[in-house]
Write an enzyme that holds these catalytic residues in place. Structure first.
Site, mmCIF file in Angstrom:
data_model
loop_
_atom_site.group_PDB
_atom_site.id
_atom_site.type_symbol
_atom_site.label_atom_id
_atom_site.label_comp_id
_atom_site.label_asym_id
_atom_site.label_seq_id
_atom_site.Cartn_x
_atom_site.Cartn_y
_atom_site.Cartn_z
ATOM 1 N N ASP A 283 17.800 -6.269 -18.947
ATOM 2 C CA ASP A 283 16.479 -6.174 -18.299
ATOM 3 C C ASP A 283 15.846 -4.803 -18.576
ATOM 4 O O ASP A 283 16.194 -3.817 -17.933
ATOM 5 C CB ASP A 283 16.605 -6.389 -16.791
ATOM 6 C CG ASP A 283 15.247 -6.461 -16.116
ATOM 7 O OD1 ASP A 283 14.612 -7.521 -16.159
ATOM 8 O OD2 ASP A 283 14.803 -5.427 -15.584
ATOM 9 N N GLU B 263 13.064 -1.829 -18.595
ATOM 10 C CA GLU B 263 11.863 -1.311 -17.922
ATOM 11 C C GLU B 263 11.080 -0.557 -18.981
ATOM 12 O O GLU B 263 11.665 0.032 -19.905
ATOM 13 C CB GLU B 263 12.222 -0.392 -16.754
ATOM 14 C CG GLU B 263 13.027 -1.066 -15.655
ATOM 15 C CD GLU B 263 12.396 -2.323 -15.074
ATOM 16 O OE1 GLU B 263 11.157 -2.394 -14.971
ATOM 17 O OE2 GLU B 263 13.158 -3.252 -14.743
ATOM 18 N N ASP C 121 11.493 -9.547 -22.557
ATOM 19 C CA ASP C 121 12.410 -8.492 -22.991
ATOM 20 C C ASP C 121 12.749 -8.586 -24.490
ATOM 21 O O ASP C 121 12.632 -7.592 -25.211
ATOM 22 C CB ASP C 121 13.717 -8.547 -22.160
ATOM 23 C CG ASP C 121 13.441 -8.296 -20.682
ATOM 24 O OD1 ASP C 121 13.556 -7.163 -20.230
ATOM 25 O OD2 ASP C 121 13.079 -9.278 -19.983
ATOM 26 N N HIS D 180 12.734 -3.994 -9.861
ATOM 27 C CA HIS D 180 12.123 -3.252 -10.978
ATOM 28 C C HIS D 180 12.892 -2.000 -11.372
ATOM 29 O O HIS D 180 12.396 -1.204 -12.170
ATOM 30 C CB HIS D 180 10.642 -2.939 -10.726
ATOM 31 C CG HIS D 180 9.817 -4.153 -10.432
ATOM 32 N ND1 HIS D 180 9.611 -5.148 -11.365
ATOM 33 C CD2 HIS D 180 9.180 -4.555 -9.300
ATOM 34 C CE1 HIS D 180 8.867 -6.100 -10.813
ATOM 35 N NE2 HIS D 180 8.602 -5.769 -9.561
ATOM 36 N N ASP E 210 17.957 -4.945 -11.371
ATOM 37 C CA ASP E 210 17.458 -6.265 -11.770
ATOM 38 C C ASP E 210 18.563 -7.037 -12.491
ATOM 39 O O ASP E 210 18.778 -8.225 -12.228
ATOM 40 C CB ASP E 210 16.230 -6.137 -12.685
ATOM 41 C CG ASP E 210 14.938 -5.821 -11.914
ATOM 42 O OD1 ASP E 210 14.942 -5.895 -10.672
ATOM 43 O OD2 ASP E 210 13.918 -5.492 -12.573
HETATM 44 P P1 AMP Z 1 10.579 -6.070 -14.435
HETATM 45 O O1 AMP Z 1 11.795 -6.381 -15.221
HETATM 46 O O2 AMP Z 1 10.041 -7.185 -13.650
HETATM 47 O O3 AMP Z 1 10.893 -4.881 -13.586
HETATM 48 O O4 AMP Z 1 9.433 -5.649 -15.436
HETATM 49 C C1 AMP Z 1 9.646 -5.037 -16.669
HETATM 50 C C2 AMP Z 1 8.468 -4.171 -17.030
HETATM 51 O O5 AMP Z 1 7.259 -4.938 -17.000
HETATM 52 C C3 AMP Z 1 8.207 -3.005 -16.088
HETATM 53 O O6 AMP Z 1 9.007 -1.873 -16.406
HETATM 54 C C4 AMP Z 1 6.733 -2.742 -16.359
HETATM 55 O O7 AMP Z 1 6.554 -2.030 -17.557
HETATM 56 C C5 AMP Z 1 6.181 -4.139 -16.549
HETATM 57 N N1 AMP Z 1 5.670 -4.667 -15.267
HETATM 58 C C6 AMP Z 1 6.352 -5.430 -14.364
HETATM 59 N N2 AMP Z 1 5.569 -5.744 -13.309
HETATM 60 C C7 AMP Z 1 4.376 -5.160 -13.541
HETATM 61 C C8 AMP Z 1 3.133 -5.110 -12.841
HETATM 62 N N3 AMP Z 1 2.965 -5.722 -11.661
HETATM 63 N N4 AMP Z 1 2.108 -4.414 -13.391
HETATM 64 C C9 AMP Z 1 2.244 -3.800 -14.587
HETATM 65 N N5 AMP Z 1 3.383 -3.815 -15.307
HETATM 66 C C10 AMP Z 1 4.434 -4.474 -14.803
HETATM 67 MG MG MG Z 2 13.248 -5.072 -14.350
HETATM 68 MG MG MG Z 3 12.568 -7.796 -16.248
#
Ligand code: AMP
Ligand code: MG
Ligand code: MG
Length: 212
Positions: free
Chosen positions: A14, A16, A119, A176, A181
C-alpha cells in the site's frame, strides 16, 4: 478454517504518495513503500518491509498530505530516493527467498494484494517512468482486494474502512498510513479466506521487460 490457497505467500502492498486537495498534484510521487508478507496458508505476518521515500518533483509535502497520511516533512527529508527504495525492496524479496539472487525469477508462488488497482497499475508505473524504467515483471500482476471483497459480499467497497466495517473487523493504527493500511488489508484478506475465498490474480499490466 482458512480456505486452502494457490500461493505460498501474499505480499500486501500500500503506497502513500504526495497529494493535494481540492486539485490533485500533476505528478504524484511515492513517499511510503510498505509491504507485509503473509503466509499463504495461515495468513500470519512473516516479514515487513518498509521505507520512506524522498520525493524529487515536489519535495515539500502539502499540509493536506501530512494531515492525510501522518507523514511528516522531516520523515521524507530523511527518506531514500525511489530508485534506492525499489532496490532495497528487491533485496528484501531476495532475502525472503521470493526471487532468485541474480534475477527476478520467482522461487515460490507469491502474489501481491492491494486495495484497488491504483498502487500497481498507476502509481508504480508513473513512478518508474520518472526514473526511466518499468516495474519489475513480478510487480506486473496482483490481486485487487476490492474485487475479492465484492465477490464475497456482493458490493463494491469504496474505502478500506467500508470493507473493514462490513467484515466486522476493527481498524488498527492510522488510516492512510501505508504500513497500517497494509496491516488492515492483511486482516481483511485473512477474513475473506476464512469465509472460503480462494484468491486469484485479478489484474495484470502488459509492459516490456523491465531493465531495472
Ligand atoms: P490510501 O492508500 O488510501 O492511503 O491512499 C494512497 C494515496 O492516495 C495517498 O497517499 C494520497 O496520495 C492519495 N489519496 C488518498 N485519499 C486521498 C484524498 N482524499 N485526496 C487526495 N489524495 C488522496
Ligand atoms: Mg494507504
Ligand atoms: Mg492504498
Amino acid at each position: 478454517m482458512i480456505q486452502t490457497q494457490d500461493f505460498d505467500s501474499f505480499l500486501v502492498l500500500d503506497f502513500e504518495a504526495t497529494c493535494d486537495r481540492p486539485v490533485q498534484l500533476q505528478t504524484q510521487e511515492i513517499i511510503e513503500f510498505p509491504v507485509i508478507k503473509l503466509n499463504g496458508q495461515t495468513f500470519e505476518i512473516e516479514s515487513v518491509f518498509q521505507t520512506y521515500v524522498k520525493p524529487s518533483v515536489n519535495p515539500v509535502l502539502t499540509p493536506f498530505c501530512t494531515q492525510l497520511t501522518g507523514i511528516m516533512q522531516e520523515t521524507v527529508d530523511n527518506g531514500v530516493p525511489f530508485e534506492t527504495a525499489l532496490q532495497m525492496f528487491i533485496e528484501w524479496m531476495r532475502a525472503q527467498n521470493l526471487i532468485a539472487p541474480d534475477s527476478y525469477e520467482p522461487l515460490s508462488r507469491f502474489a501481491f494484494i492491494t486495495f484497488g488497482n491504483w498502487d500497481l497499475q498507476k502509481m508504480l508505473v508513473d513512478q518508474c517512468n520518472l526514473i526511466g524504467t518499468l516495474p519489475p515483471e513480478f510487480m506486473q500482476s496482483w490481486i485487487n482486494l476490492k474485487k475479492s471483497f465484492a465477490k464475497m459480499n456482493n458490493f463494491w467497497p469504496n474505502s478500506l474502512s467500508d470493507a473493514m466495517n462490513a467484515l466486522r473487523l476493527p481498524i488498527t493504527g492510522r488510516l492512510h498510513s501505508g504500513v497500517d493500511d497494509c496491516e488492515n488489508i492483511a486482516a481483511a484478506a485473512k477474513k475473506l479466506a476464512e469465509s472460503g475465498h480462494v484468491f486469484k490474480i485479478t489484474n495484470k499490466i502488459r509492459v516490456k521487460n523491465s531493465n531495472f
